[in-house]
Design a protein around this motif. Structure first.
Motif, mmCIF file in Angstrom:
data_model
loop_
_atom_site.group_PDB
_atom_site.id
_atom_site.type_symbol
_atom_site.label_atom_id
_atom_site.label_comp_id
_atom_site.label_asym_id
_atom_site.label_seq_id
_atom_site.Cartn_x
_atom_site.Cartn_y
_atom_site.Cartn_z
ATOM 1 N N TRP A 170 0.840 -1.205 0.000
ATOM 2 C CA TRP A 170 0.000 0.000 0.000
ATOM 3 C C TRP A 170 0.872 1.251 0.000
ATOM 4 O O TRP A 170 0.637 2.191 -0.758
ATOM 5 N N ARG A 171 1.894 1.251 0.854
ATOM 6 C CA ARG A 171 2.759 2.429 0.957
ATOM 7 C C ARG A 171 3.812 2.444 -0.145
ATOM 8 O O ARG A 171 4.184 3.512 -0.650
ATOM 9 N N ARG A 172 4.297 1.294 -0.563
ATOM 10 C CA ARG A 172 5.345 1.229 -1.587
ATOM 11 C C ARG A 172 4.902 1.894 -2.890
ATOM 12 O O ARG A 172 5.628 2.700 -3.469
ATOM 13 N N ILE A 173 3.708 1.572 -3.340
ATOM 14 C CA ILE A 173 3.262 2.131 -4.615
ATOM 15 C C ILE A 173 3.034 3.634 -4.502
ATOM 16 O O ILE A 173 3.317 4.395 -5.433
ATOM 17 N N ARG A 174 2.587 4.089 -3.353
ATOM 18 C CA ARG A 174 2.342 5.519 -3.172
ATOM 19 C C ARG A 174 3.645 6.309 -3.082
ATOM 20 O O ARG A 174 3.755 7.400 -3.645
ATOM 21 N N LEU A 175 4.636 5.773 -2.402
ATOM 22 C CA LEU A 175 5.936 6.446 -2.371
ATOM 23 C C LEU A 175 6.552 6.488 -3.773
ATOM 24 O O LEU A 175 7.136 7.497 -4.173
ATOM 25 N N ALA A 176 6.415 5.398 -4.505
ATOM 26 C CA ALA A 176 6.958 5.364 -5.867
ATOM 27 C C ALA A 176 6.299 6.426 -6.738
ATOM 28 O O ALA A 176 6.978 7.120 -7.516
ATOM 29 N N LEU A 177 4.998 6.587 -6.613
ATOM 30 C CA LEU A 177 4.287 7.580 -7.421
ATOM 31 C C LEU A 177 4.669 9.004 -7.025
ATOM 32 O O LEU A 177 4.809 9.883 -7.888
ATOM 33 N N ILE A 178 4.852 9.236 -5.729
ATOM 34 C CA ILE A 178 5.299 10.557 -5.278
ATOM 35 C C ILE A 178 6.671 10.875 -5.870
ATOM 36 O O ILE A 178 6.936 11.996 -6.331
ATOM 37 N N ILE A 179 7.554 9.892 -5.882
ATOM 38 C CA ILE A 179 8.894 10.085 -6.449
ATOM 39 C C ILE A 179 8.802 10.405 -7.941
ATOM 40 O O ILE A 179 9.473 11.311 -8.444
ATOM 41 N N ILE A 191 16.370 20.827 -4.937
ATOM 42 C CA ILE A 191 16.306 19.732 -3.973
ATOM 43 C C ILE A 191 14.861 19.255 -3.965
ATOM 44 O O ILE A 191 13.967 19.949 -3.484
ATOM 45 N N HIS A 192 14.625 18.097 -4.514
ATOM 46 C CA HIS A 192 13.262 17.627 -4.725
ATOM 47 C C HIS A 192 12.585 17.296 -3.400
ATOM 48 O O HIS A 192 13.122 16.553 -2.583
ATOM 49 N N ARG A 193 11.399 17.863 -3.227
ATOM 50 C CA ARG A 193 10.603 17.596 -2.028
ATOM 51 C C ARG A 193 9.191 17.201 -2.450
ATOM 52 O O ARG A 193 8.750 17.486 -3.551
ATOM 53 N N ARG A 194 8.517 16.510 -1.551
ATOM 54 C CA ARG A 194 7.178 16.028 -1.881
ATOM 55 C C ARG A 194 6.155 17.140 -1.694
ATOM 56 O O ARG A 194 6.381 18.086 -0.941
ATOM 57 N N THR A 195 5.031 17.027 -2.393
ATOM 58 C CA THR A 195 4.015 18.071 -2.421
ATOM 59 C C THR A 195 2.717 17.531 -1.829
ATOM 60 O O THR A 195 2.238 16.468 -2.236
ATOM 61 N N LEU A 196 2.162 18.269 -0.885
ATOM 62 C CA LEU A 196 0.962 17.822 -0.181
ATOM 63 C C LEU A 196 -0.192 17.556 -1.143
ATOM 64 O O LEU A 196 -0.925 16.581 -0.997
ATOM 65 N N ARG A 197 -0.342 18.417 -2.142
ATOM 66 C CA ARG A 197 -1.461 18.257 -3.081
ATOM 67 C C ARG A 197 -1.377 16.921 -3.819
ATOM 68 O O ARG A 197 -2.386 16.268 -4.071
ATOM 69 N N TYR A 198 -0.173 16.505 -4.181
ATOM 70 C CA TYR A 198 -0.018 15.235 -4.888
ATOM 71 C C TYR A 198 -0.198 14.048 -3.945
ATOM 72 O O TYR A 198 -0.660 12.985 -4.357
ATOM 73 N N VAL A 199 0.169 14.242 -2.689
ATOM 74 C CA VAL A 199 -0.072 13.193 -1.689
ATOM 75 C C VAL A 199 -1.569 12.941 -1.558
ATOM 76 O O VAL A 199 -2.021 11.794 -1.495
ATOM 77 N N HIS A 200 -2.359 14.009 -1.561
ATOM 78 C CA HIS A 200 -3.814 13.864 -1.442
ATOM 79 C C HIS A 200 -4.403 13.100 -2.627
ATOM 80 O O HIS A 200 -5.412 12.409 -2.487
ATOM 81 N N MET A 201 -3.780 13.231 -3.793
ATOM 82 C CA MET A 201 -4.280 12.512 -4.963
ATOM 83 C C MET A 201 -4.145 11.001 -4.809
ATOM 84 O O MET A 201 -4.805 10.239 -5.517
ATOM 85 N N PRO A 212 -6.363 12.266 -15.644
ATOM 86 C CA PRO A 212 -5.637 13.434 -16.149
ATOM 87 C C PRO A 212 -5.095 14.310 -15.032
ATOM 88 O O PRO A 212 -4.262 15.173 -15.274
ATOM 89 N N ARG A 213 -5.558 14.088 -13.790
ATOM 90 C CA ARG A 213 -5.026 14.876 -12.682
ATOM 91 C C ARG A 213 -3.543 14.627 -12.485
ATOM 92 O O ARG A 213 -2.846 15.428 -11.870
ATOM 93 N N SER A 214 -3.039 13.488 -12.994
ATOM 94 C CA SER A 214 -1.611 13.198 -12.845
ATOM 95 C C SER A 214 -0.760 14.073 -13.744
ATOM 96 O O SER A 214 0.452 14.113 -13.616
ATOM 97 N N VAL A 215 -1.394 14.773 -14.668
ATOM 98 C CA VAL A 215 -0.670 15.699 -15.534
ATOM 99 C C VAL A 215 -1.039 17.115 -15.127
ATOM 100 O O VAL A 215 -2.178 17.518 -15.255
ATOM 101 N N ASN A 216 -0.082 17.870 -14.624
ATOM 102 C CA ASN A 216 -0.344 19.233 -14.192
ATOM 103 C C ASN A 216 0.616 20.149 -14.917
ATOM 104 O O ASN A 216 1.820 20.011 -14.779
ATOM 105 N N LEU A 217 0.087 21.062 -15.713
ATOM 106 C CA LEU A 217 0.949 21.902 -16.532
ATOM 107 C C LEU A 217 1.103 23.299 -15.953
ATOM 108 O O LEU A 217 1.388 24.249 -16.663
ATOM 109 N N SER A 218 0.906 23.419 -14.642
ATOM 110 C CA SER A 218 0.949 24.747 -14.048
ATOM 111 C C SER A 218 2.359 25.209 -13.733
ATOM 112 O O SER A 218 2.571 26.372 -13.424
ATOM 113 N N CYS A 219 3.366 24.316 -13.802
ATOM 114 C CA CYS A 219 4.721 24.725 -13.445
ATOM 115 C C CYS A 219 5.342 25.522 -14.590
ATOM 116 O O CYS A 219 5.163 25.216 -15.750
#
Length: 224
Positions: A170-179, A191-201, A212-219
């Motif tokens: 359960w946690r392995r796949i979520r950490l991998a996706l955050i990375i 220095i790459h850090r995790r983002t709360l908004r993506y954690v909520h997804m 499509p939420r996995s693609v965010n073009l706002s950066c």
């Protein structure tokens, strides 16, 4: 026609032909981490789920053989044409227009670049109270996936993913996706850090894998 001569058959350029952006390029993405994720999760159910999702094509890219060319990206951005097309960059290569849009991005990455689900609201970063990153460690889902610390880096999460042999799937796949998201797709810091908004997804991981939420073009491509 000389390279810097204005071609009046094309739309107006964003920058004059002898002018260039002054800010440094925001090129913090590290696609080579995909090889690490593949290695760490090899033969696991977590990697099987990722390979069955819209992220699967990312792992077909020869990431160690395709270094980022900052000079090329800078030239494409500097030679932009002003076109009224959403999610589309038109640039000039030599004397010819060149398009890179969400369609091309989807073709290369394999990500779902379709319309957002009904009811989805894009985040408003200007809204009061929208930046909750400073108190992310108090968020229940954050604590469950990331841990109790707010300043942990993606590198530290990657080390934990590699070394914690008792970590549940359960946690392995979520950490991998955050990375993948915070270090490859939407990397916005050196220095790459995790983002709360993506954690909520990741509350519904199967939805996140194919939405499509996995693609965010706002950066922005340039650092402020």
């Amino acid at each position: 026609m000389e390279e810097n001569t204005v071609d009046h058959r094309l739309p107006e350029r964003l920058f004059a032909t002898d002018r260039f952006p002054r800010h440094r390029l925001n090129i913090y993405s590290r696609p080579n981490i995909l090889a690490f994720v593949r290695h760490v999760l090899r033969y696991s159910p977590a990697f099987g789920k990722i390979r069955e999702s819209s992220f699967r094509k990312l792992f077909d890219l020869p990431t160690r053989q395709i270094p980022v060319s900052c000079k090329l990206i800078d030239n494409l951005l500097s030679r932009q044409l002003l076109c009224n097309q959403e999610y589309t960059l038109w640039s000039v290569f030599g004397k010819d227009p060149l398009r890179f849009s969400l369609e091309e991005f989807g073709t290369i990455s394999g990500l779902n670049c379709g319309v957002f689900p009904e009811g989805y609201e894009a985040p408003d970063h200007n809204r009061k109270g929208s930046n909750k990153q400073k108190v992310a460690h108090k968020d229940p889902l954050w604590q469950k996936i990331i841990g109790k610390y707010n300043n942990i880096t993606i590198a530290e999460l990657a080390a934990e993913l590699e070394n914690d042999k008792q970590m549940d799937e359960w946690r392995r796949i979520r950490l991998a996706l955050i990375i993948i998201v915070d270090k490859v797709l939407i990397a916005s810091q050196q220095i790459h850090r995790r983002t709360l908004r993506y954690v909520h997804m990741l509350e519904d991981v199967m939805l996140s894998l194919n939405s499509p939420r996995s693609v965010n073009l706002s950066c922005t491509p340039y650092a402020a």
